[in-house]
Design an enzyme around this catalytic site. Structure first.
Site, PDB file in Angstrom:
ATOM      1  N   CYS A   1      -4.752   4.540  -2.111  1.00 31.39           N
ATOM      2  CA  CYS A   1      -5.409   5.882  -1.325  1.00 31.39           C
ATOM      3  C   CYS A   1      -4.979   7.165  -2.760  1.00 31.39           C
ATOM      4  O   CYS A   1      -5.932   7.885  -2.251  1.00 31.39           O
ATOM      5  CB  CYS A   1      -5.460   6.217  -0.674  1.00 31.39           C
TER       6      CYS A   1
ATOM      7  N   ASP B   1       0.950  -1.468  -0.044  1.00 31.27           N
ATOM      8  CA  ASP B   1       0.723   0.420  -0.103  1.00 31.27           C
ATOM      9  C   ASP B   1       1.333   1.424  -0.221  1.00 31.27           C
ATOM     10  O   ASP B   1       1.376   1.824   1.215  1.00 31.27           O
ATOM     11  CB  ASP B   1      -0.826   0.136   1.411  1.00 31.27           C
TER      12      ASP B   1
END
Length: 444
Positions: free
Chosen positions: A382, A329
């Site tokens: 994100c 991530d």
């Protein structure tokens, strides 16, 4: 109430804390970190008030600056940055916080300016805020610029260059939806841990917490009502952690087989590692410093997890042997999480896209080396930006013939979140934070 009403000269603790938070942001601290540290001495009511002021000001900073630019002789650039932030806090109280009398907003901000910068600064702050108060009706009726991008940027307080990118990609209507959502208060979403959703719901309702469905993740719970999470019995017992559906969806999309050995190489703040630990044999959760791992370590203790192994390492140089599955991530611009981090939109520069893209490319290449043959590499961000998402994945696949993109098993996540085999969660279409992920399979 007009600005000539009497006011106390003592500055409230909440306003003093708000000014310190703004100073921390200018030094490069992140909002959630400085906020939690600074509000510790305040009572629950003052914490809520301070949050409304600071987060609200940051969500409206562009509009506030356009108000101030017309009322500060010579423009904002000539002022000390701390004085500018005090003016922003004052204007936000005048224009957006109906519970604050105008005389209190002005007198308190003037006193803050006097304490922090002396009499000259306090006189300037007084003059600017009094004029803003007198002209509030004019402000409400002020016409926006003719240019559509400029109008959206001012109305919703986002950097113009970012709004222009989004309008070009999605059009004005979708962009306005995104900007509106970015300026709304983000809901708190809980993930049950060691307990089923229905049991946790019952405990929360018994404690007076209002519960609701969370989009796309059936066993998460949305809560509201000015709750202090740490005071809930269910929190103390380690029966939930906080995670937006977008982050949960990355783990569900990953669909890593039960019993796998997993490495999460950019683990902080740790929610995805916890999510993956439900079915993994072990999760090696690494990040580049002990400081960044603190929230994961705290949650690990509170939830009493038994198969997460935190370690400190730079994801560009993974300090592990090959494992069944790797999640990265990666650090990113975070443009999908502006509603939670309103400071991020003002910190971001156009050049950050190139800087982040280069870092992501390096991490992706390094992570691919610690996946076993036949194993899975899950790349996620994100961010909403193509340079950090599809372009990274496409470039990696073009340069590595032993890797293929593999769509998740049917039923892993809702089909409307899958785009050409990749997870694509958009705030303005799905009502959550933004997220992107791609499952990459290492083939022989």
């Amino acid at each position: 109430m007009n600005a000539t009403a009497p006011a106390t000269s003592a500055v409230t603790a909440a306003r003093a804390v708000a000014a310190e938070i703004c100073a921390d942001l200018r030094k490069g601290e992140f909002l959630d970190q400085t906020f939690e540290r600074r509000i510790a001495p305040l009572d629950a009511r003052d914490r809520r008030w301070t949050r409304e002021l600071v987060y609200g000001m940051l969500r409206n900073r562009g509009r506030i600056d356009s108000i101030l630019a017309d009322r500060v002789r010579g423009g904002l650039a000539r002022l000390d940055p701390d004085v500018i932030d005090l003016l922003r806090l004052g204007v936000y109280q005048l224009t957006n916080m109906g519970s604050v009398p105008a005389y209190a907003a002005i007198a308190q901000t003037v006193e803050l300016a006097k304490r922090r910068h002396g009499l000259g600064a306090s006189k300037l702050v007084n003059a600017v805020l009094r004029r803003t108060d007198r002209e509030r009706e004019d402000l409400a009726n002020a016409a926006l610029p003719q240019d559509a991008v400029e109008a959206l940027a001012i109305k919703y307080s986002h950097p113009r260059w970012l709004v222009a990118r989004w309008v070009e990609r999605w059009g004005e209507q979708d962009t306005e939806r995104l900007l509106t959502l970015n300026n709304a208060e983000a809901p708190i979403i809980l993930r049950p841990y060691g307990i089923v959703r229905e049991q946790l719901e019952a405990m929360l309702e018994e404690a007076g917490v209002h519960v609701a469905e969370a989009p796309y993740v059936h066993d998460s719970i949305a809560i509201s009502g000015g709750i202090t999470l740490t005071e809930l019995g269910a929190f103390k017992k380690g029966l939930f952690f906080v995670q937006d559906p977008a982050a949960t969806l990355v783990s569900e999309y990953a669909a890593i087989p039960d019993g796998a050995q997993i490495a999460d190489l950019c683990a902080a703040p740790g929610g995805k590692a916890i999510e993956l630990s439900r079915t993994a044999s072990s999760v090696f959760a690494g990040d580049k410093s002990v400081g960044r791992l603190q929230r994961l370590l705290a949650n690990e203790r509170r939830l009493e997890t038994t198969n997460i192994y935190p370690f400190v390492a730079d994801a560009r140089h993974p300090a592990i042997r090959p494992v069944d599955a790797v999640l990265i991530d990666v650090p990113c611009t975070g443009t999908g999480t502006f509603r939670r981090h309103p400071d991020a939109r003002w910190r971001l520069k156009v050049s950050d896209l190139a800087v982040m893209s280069a870092l992501q490319k390096t991490i992706l290449r390094a992570a691919s080396r610690v996946v076993k043959p036949g194993g899975l590499l899950v790349y996620s961000t994100c961010s909403l930006e193509p340079e950090e998402n599809d372009e990274q994945v496409d470039a990696f696949l073009d340069g590595n013939s032993s890797w293929v993109l593999e769509a998740p098993p049917e039923g892993s996540v809702s089909p409307d979140l899958i785009d050409a085999g990749r997870l694509r969660v958009l705030p303005h279409r799905h009502g959550t934070d933004g997220a992107f992920a791609a499952r990459l399979r290492r083939v022989s």
